[in-house]
Each structure stands twice: as structure tokens, then as C-alpha cells.
Design a protein around this motif. Structure first.
Motif, PDB file in Angstrom:
ATOM      1  N   UNK A 233     -20.930 -35.496-108.572  1.00  0.00           N
ATOM      2  CA  UNK A 233     -20.186 -35.807-107.347  1.00  0.00           C
ATOM      3  C   UNK A 233     -21.095 -35.683-106.140  1.00  0.00           C
TER       4      UNK A 233
ATOM      5  N   UNK B 100     -12.777 -31.413-101.056  1.00  0.00           N
ATOM      6  CA  UNK B 100     -12.693 -30.266-101.963  1.00  0.00           C
ATOM      7  C   UNK B 100     -12.905 -28.921-101.286  1.00  0.00           C
TER       8      UNK B 100
ATOM      9  N   UNK C  57      -9.639 -32.158-114.616  1.00  0.00           N
ATOM     10  CA  UNK C  57     -10.337 -31.420-113.558  1.00  0.00           C
ATOM     11  C   UNK C  57     -11.851 -31.575-113.689  1.00  0.00           C
ATOM     12  N   UNK C  58     -12.295 -31.775-114.909  1.00  0.00           N
ATOM     13  CA  UNK C  58     -13.724 -31.990-115.136  1.00  0.00           C
ATOM     14  C   UNK C  58     -14.228 -33.255-114.431  1.00  0.00           C
ATOM     15  N   UNK C  59     -13.329 -34.180-114.111  1.00  0.00           N
ATOM     16  CA  UNK C  59     -13.736 -35.464-113.501  1.00  0.00           C
ATOM     17  C   UNK C  59     -13.669 -35.405-111.977  1.00  0.00           C
ATOM     18  N   UNK C  60     -13.380 -34.245-111.445  1.00  0.00           N
ATOM     19  CA  UNK C  60     -13.254 -34.102-109.990  1.00  0.00           C
ATOM     20  C   UNK C  60     -14.517 -34.624-109.275  1.00  0.00           C
ATOM     21  N   UNK C  61     -14.288 -35.412-108.240  1.00  0.00           N
ATOM     22  CA  UNK C  61     -15.409 -35.865-107.415  1.00  0.00           C
ATOM     23  C   UNK C  61     -16.177 -37.036-108.007  1.00  0.00           C
ATOM     24  N   UNK C  62     -15.666 -37.592-109.118  1.00  0.00           N
ATOM     25  CA  UNK C  62     -16.367 -38.734-109.720  1.00  0.00           C
ATOM     26  C   UNK C  62     -15.642 -40.047-109.447  1.00  0.00           C
TER      27      UNK C  62
END
Lengths: 448, 448
Positions: A384, A393, B67-72
Motif C-alpha cells: 500500500x 488508515x 483485512x490483509x488486502x487493506x490499502x491495495x
């Protein structure tokens, strides 16, 4: 000479190229002299490993004196909000209550990484706001509210034109440019129709001559905007006639302006202070920011007053500014990058301080915020962008260190030079005294 | 027998009378046995002086595995968001990556005072989410996504009806009611048209017999809602035909439903999971929550997945839920009190756990959150209501202590039983492995 070295940070410079660099910053007497630097010694060294380093946030529409009223005016109709809370409260402010309110505001803003605010205060005791900003090492453009004309129904007592102008001039002479240039004066006609033609024209002239900011409200409430336009011309057309549009004018809200007004703002270089939380809390509406940006208007961000927010938190406002336009204008209408620009360089430009602050570049003042990256709500980090993480975030809880004018004012999330509990208890005491100065039955209504 | 005493707090009971009491709570074996109490001894005593004590927050629509994909997946069009991120990412999940994602999610939620979540996972490895909730002492209703039917264009590979049902049944048998009753199974047909008629009817029947929750999406995206209705009847009419409407069904979003659909939800006692941040981030729209509440529909709140939020923070969602309706429905359309009810008892009701949690009353499970009141962003305190402060002012940084099922899981803002840095570093490692399982060119696109 005093030197400061910030080592090993991930630096979001917010320079025109939006460069992100991993390295060190060397600061001399409050000015960034090398970025990146190979120097490895200084009077003070701060380890920024694992941290994001950003220019301090600039909030361009805040009422320091209103923070004392936080939580006393919630879920109310706008008319009641003003008539039964904000106006009567402001009228019984004392030096002590403005001072306590300003200290609480600045503490909260610094904890959220805000290093500069453009503020509009009330009719009296604005010197107390300057004193708080001076003592707390904060950078601010502060103004006394000007109200020498008011709509029928405005129950706040105004002043005659000469008194209003003289108060501003005295504060300008006393504080503008003081505290190593951290303090600035800004003329604050409260709304477009709260000042007479004579005063608007005089303010426009002096502000231009003295290179001072003018800061007002326009296009906040739909009904009010329509009522004001009925006086003869829209709010921005009126400001244009008064000769005050231009790069040293900031207008807050700008929700209900017409396309023609947008053009006037764009052509004149007038700045807009976007207040995303306040505009929802007071049910004012959603300012068409993407449309204004598309016309080239510089938009910056502010929390407005605590009674209509209720925070003064740069992260809360950034996240909100990024989200609120998407249902209307689409998911790509307001990027994290654009929002971070508004909160840094956009704010610096609106405040008239873009040669001093707003980005981390050689020659600029050392106003910086260090953000702890190792927090659950901003992980994982490997795929990210730090810009996305800051806007969507991170929260103010992640602010580790704040530096203003080269001075460390917050370290490990704690204020360096002032006592937090002291500011909190003084705010309760000052509000208690202020409420006792209210007349009945309002006092009983508020105290319950 | 183990006893716990919470002393000297300001207790927001969230009972039907919304009583706020100053006093102590006595807990025996994870159950509130006296509130207030005069008992002054216990195995463990927690001093809540200066703190607000509330029932733990209940979030009713979360995807732990995302949640692991946050910011992607930020600032993307919705179609790309699904097709180029969420679906392909979910398809390469492993036990380890779901486990890392669930641990990170639960850590973040606990830090925001969330003690229960209703979650929808992906097609595989849902046992890893149960394992994380079990180990971390979290209360949850977790379900495996069911997709035995999908729209053209849904590139996520589904399953045949028997496989989909059997997976759910196995998880139900293995986890439902386990961990002292903290873990629950919930059937999760992913969307109204992601399951066949046969499967919907079977799920409706089993869920009713076994007293198990059903959790799905409806009315999220305007175009999709219109497209789904073209199959023959609106989404809620379809659910009605399948016999699944009722008090054990939660539908997430409910933005684009018709008045007739609202009536069906109200008449059947079906619950709505309101996701205010996600609905803005994906540009989906603003759900007409005040109108649904006026019809008597129970509305609860959830953060949805981190890639469309990007937080899983109860305070962020409460503040947003309180603010977003005001421009459309007026400043008094959504009170702080109503929002706090949605986040506590509303959530408990939707989860089917209102006899166990959602308020601090005798006989209920001891799921509690202690909030530090002495913070700048929630001061002054002398003339404001604690309910207003919780919803509009406090942030997750103020969460001092979290207790679930009588066990202290967070103390002084820090997890008691698990290592935060370990969870963070494992999330980066698991995401790195997951991205390596993507096929090109997507892998390069994401990693950059």
C-alpha cells in the motif's frame, strides 16, 4: 545556532513532484537546510525509523474560542444552534475563557499533527488566542470577528464600523509577524453580510497593502445563502464588488455557490476552506469540491468549530474529505493524494504561507509531523502507498512527534512544554464560569 | 469460580431506560451478577475512576479475511475493485493468510472497543477465522461464503450446491456454540443471487431449525440492484419467496431498496447492517436509515471489509453513522443516542445475541469497554452528555480496557494475551506470500 537532525524516516515531501524519500533532514534554527542530508550530527537527533515524516498539517477554518462549547450543542436545528448556543456563549466570553478554549484547541490540533491554523475568533479577547498560540509554539493566522452589520434575527450584538476596524488594526499591530513570524493577523468579517460595504472595502484595501489574510464565511447554509443573495447579488458577486476577492481571501464552506461564483473564485485566486465534518453535522450540505478543483480553485481543509464537529482532528477531516464526494462524483473523484495536498500545500497557500510551510523542501520552516507506521489499523504495509495510509488508515493516535518552527512540541505523543491535565481542568473551570455568566433561562437549559 | 469487580465507573448501561449510573459492577464467571453492587472484593478489581463503562460494541458486517488486502484497492471503480482485487485475492487465500488476516482484524476491532463481530468469510479456510477468534477471546458469528450461483461477469469461481452446503454444515458442527458459547456459525450466501433457490431454501430451513444466523448482502450498488431485480422481483422480494426473511437474517447495506422492500424487512423482523464508511468509499450511496428506523426495522452497524473502509473501528463508524444522514434528513435525524443503541443493543439483536450481550444488565455476559474520559478531544466535560462524547468525540485511542466473556483482553490500551508486533509482521509476511500466488500480470500490477 541550533541544529536538529531527523534520521531514517520515510519522508513524504509534498513537493511539486510528490517525492517520497527515505533519509534524513537537517534543520538549522528552525529552517530545513538539507533534505536529504548526509550530515550525521546535530544538537538534537530524532530517530524516525519506522515512521512517516510529513509537513505539518494546515487547517484553514477553525474557531479556537468555540472549543469550550464542545458537546453543548449537538443534534440541534441550525437556528437554535446559533441563537441558543453559539451567539450567547460567545457574548459572555472573558479573556480567561478564550485563553482556556484556545489552549485546549491547540493541544488537540497538535496531537493530530496540525502545526498551523487559520482561525476566526469572536468580537473580544482575541489577544488571549494569540497568547495561547505564542506560548504553545503554534503557528496561526488569527482574527477578531468583524460584525458591524447583521441580518434581522442575528441576536449577537455587533459593533460600529470604526470600533470593529480599530480592534482589528490594534491586534494587527500587536501580533502580526511576532514570535519569530509564527503569528499572523487575519481580518475576519464574520459573513459576507456581517460587514458594511464601507468596512469590506477598507479591509480589502488594508489587507492588500499590508499583505494580510481576509477570512470569512460564504455559501454555508442553503436558506441563508438564498436570503443573502436577495439583498442584491450572490455572496461572491458581492465580495467581488467590494474588491476583496483575490489570493489573500479564504472563504469557508462554499457549499451553495453558483457556477458563476466558482468562476469568480477561480479567476481571482480566492481560496476555499472545505469543512467536511461540520457541513454534515449542521446538515448544511456537501460542497462540490471536485467541481471547484476542476476549475483550478485552491481548496484547503478545516475542522471549523468544535460545537459543529466535534473534533479538531486533521486525520478525521482528511478521511472525511476523501470519502464524502464519492457517492455523488464517483469512487475516483477525490484521491488520497489530492486530499493530502489540500491538507498541506493547499492549506499553506490559503494561509498565504506557501513560501514558508506546506512541504518539506530546502529553505522552508521546519514544521513536521512524525507518524508511527507500526499500528494494526494501517497494516499490512508492503503493498500500500503511504499516502493512502495517511488519509484512509492512520489516526491522530499515531502521531508520535510534532515539530513547529524547529521546536519539538510533541514527543512520544505527549506535549513537551505544557501540562495536558492542567489544560483539561482549566477548560472545565472556564466553561463553568462562562455558563454562570449566561442569563436565565438559557443557563438552566444548558446546565440541565 | 472467578470474580471481577469494576469500580467507580460512569456506566452507560444501554438498558431500555438508557440508565447512566455511577458505581460498581460485579462479575462472576463471565456473567454480570450485580449492577450496581456494594460488593468490594473480587479475584480481580479494575479501577474505572474517570472512565466511561459501556457494553462492548457489536459490529454486524465485517470480512475478516479481507483485512490483509487493506490499502491495495483504493480510489478504484467498483468493478475493478472486485475483479482486479477482492475476487482474485480471496481465491488464493491459504489457511495461514486467512488466519493472519483474522488476527489483524480482531486486534484492530478490540482496540476500538468491539467485542463481537458478525463476519462473512470467503469460500475456504474459514476454520482459520474461527481459530483466531477462539485464541484471541473474541465473540463472533462467522460464516463461510456460499456461492453456488453467480452473475455473468462474476469471475470468482463458485461451487456446486452440495459442496457449498456441506462446507457450511461442517463448520456449523465444528464451531457453533464452542469456546464457552463465544463462537457461532452464520450462513453466508454472498449475495441474494449468489445462491440457487434450492440452497436459499435449504439454508432458510436449517437456520431456523438450528437457531443460526443468515448473513448476506442486498441493495448495495444501484446498477447491480437494478440488474438483480431484472431476474424477477426485487432482492428482498426474492428473499421473501425463498422463505428466509425473519429475525435470524441480517442484510448488509440496504441502500437501494424500495419502500415495499422496507415494509417486508419491517414486517418480518429482518435486520439491516449499515456500513456508512464503506458505502461512501465504494461510492455506493447513502442508505436511508432514518426512514428504515421509522418503520421499526432494527439497524446495526459494521465496518465491512478493510479494503473498502479502510478501518475496522467502531468509533469511526459511529461518528459517521451519526453524521451522514443530516444533510438529507436534517440535523436531528440521527441522534448520538440512537447511534450508540445501534452499535450495542442493535448489534446484539441483529446477531441474535440480545439475551447475552448488548447492554450492561444483570444476567448478561460481561463484554465491556472502558473509555478514558480525560482526553483533549472530549473536553470540556461539565456540560455535555457522555453519549454525545462517545459518538462525536471519543476515538479508539481512548479505549483503555476491553473485557470479553469476563476476560480482560485489553488493558491500558494494550493486548493482554497476544503480541501486537507479531500480528503485524505476520500480516505482512502472509500478504507477501498471497501476492506471490497471484498470476501475472495482476501480481506485478499490485506489487508495482
Amino acid at each position: 545556532m541550533s541544529t536538529l537532525l531527523i534520521k531514517n524516516g520515510t519522508i513524504l515531501t509534498m513537493n511539486p513532484a510528490m517525492d517520497i524519500i527515505h533519509g534524513d533532514i537537517f534543520i538549522e534554527d528552525g529552517v530545513i537546510v538539507e533534505i536529504p542530508t548526509v550530515k550525521d550530527q546535530a544538537d538534537q537527533v530524532i530517530d524516525a525509523s519506522g515512521k512517516l515524516v510529513l509537513p505539518g498539517f494546515v487547517q484553514v477554518h477553525v474557531h479556537l474560542n468555540q472549543t469550550l462549547f464542545r458537546g453543548t450543542a449537538d443534534d440541534m436545528d441550525v437556528v437554535d444552534w446559533l441563537k441558543r448556543r453559539i451567539w450567547p456563549f460567545e457574548q459572555v466570553h472573558s479573556y480567561e475563557s478564550v485563553y482556556a478554549s484556545a489552549r485546549l484547541s491547540i493541544l488537540e490540533m497538535i496531537r493530530s499533527g496540525t502545526t498551523t491554523a487559520v482561525t476566526m475568533e469572536t468580537l473580544n479577547h482575541t489577544e488571549a488566542a494569540f497568547q495561547a498560540a505564542d506560548e504553545m509554539g503554534f503557528r496561526a493566522v488569527i482574527g477578531n470577528a468583524i460584525m458591524d452589520r447583521w441580518e434581522a434575527g442575528t441576536e449577537m450584538k455587533g459593533e460600529d464600523t470604526q470600533t470593529a476596524l480599530e480592534k482589528s488594526m490594534q491586534l494587527l499591530r500587536e501580533f502580526h509577524g511576532k514570535a519569530n513570524g509564527r503569528l499572523h493577523y487575519g481580518f475576519c468579517p464574520r459573513g459576507t453580510r456581517n460587514a458594511t460595504d464601507e468596512l469590506w472595502q477598507e479591509v480589502a484595501k488594508i489587507a492588500r497593502e499590508e499583505h494580510v489574510l481576509v477570512h470569512s464565511h460564504a455559501g454555508e447554509n442553503k436558506e441563508q445563502t438564498q436570503r443573502l443573495s436577495a439583498y442584491g447579488g450572490s455572496e461572491v458577486e458581492y465580495l467581488n464588488k467590494m474588491g476583496v476577492l483575490g489570493p489573500n481571501l479564504v472563504i469557508a464552506h462554499a457549499i451553495w455557490l453558483t457556477d458563476e461564483e466558482h468562476d469568480l473564485l477561480a479567476d481571482s485566486g480566492t481560496h476555499v476552506a472545505h469543512c467536511p465534518s461540520a457541513n454534515f453535522k449542521l446538515a448544511s450540505g456537501i460542497a462540490p469540491i471536485p467541481a471547484m478543483l476542476a476549475k483550478g480553485i485552491n481548496v484547503a481543509i478545516g475542522a471549523d468549530g468544535a460545537p459543529c464537529n466535534n473534533n479538531l482532528d486533521a486525520f478525521v477531516e482528511m478521511r472525511r474529505a476523501a470519502l464524502i464526494h464519492k457517492p455523488r462524483f464517483g469512487p475516483r473523484s477525490m484521491s488520497a493524494e489530492k486530499v493530502l495536498q489540500m491538507m498541506t500545500m493547499g492549506g499553506a497557500r490559503a494561509a498565504g504561507l506557501d513560501r514558508e510551510i506546506g512541504s518539506l523542501e530546502q529553505g522552508k520552516k521546519a514544521d513536521l509531523v512524525l507518524i508511527d507506521q507500526d499500528v494494526p489499523h494501517a497494516y499490512p504495509t508492503i503493498a500500500s502507498s503511504p499516502v493512502v495510509r495517511v488519509v484512509y488508515e492512520h489516526q491522530s493516535r499515531d502521531v508520535d512527534t510534532v515539530i513547529i518552527d524547529g521546536e519539538v512540541v510533541l514527543q512520544n505523543g505527549k506535549p513537551v512544554h505544557f501540562d495536558e491535565m492542567d489544560i483539561l481542568s482549566q477548560s472545565n473551570a472556564a466553561l463553568s464560569d462562562l455558563l454562570n455568566r449566561l442569563s436565565e433561562p438559557l443557563r438552566s437549559e444548558v446546565i440541565g
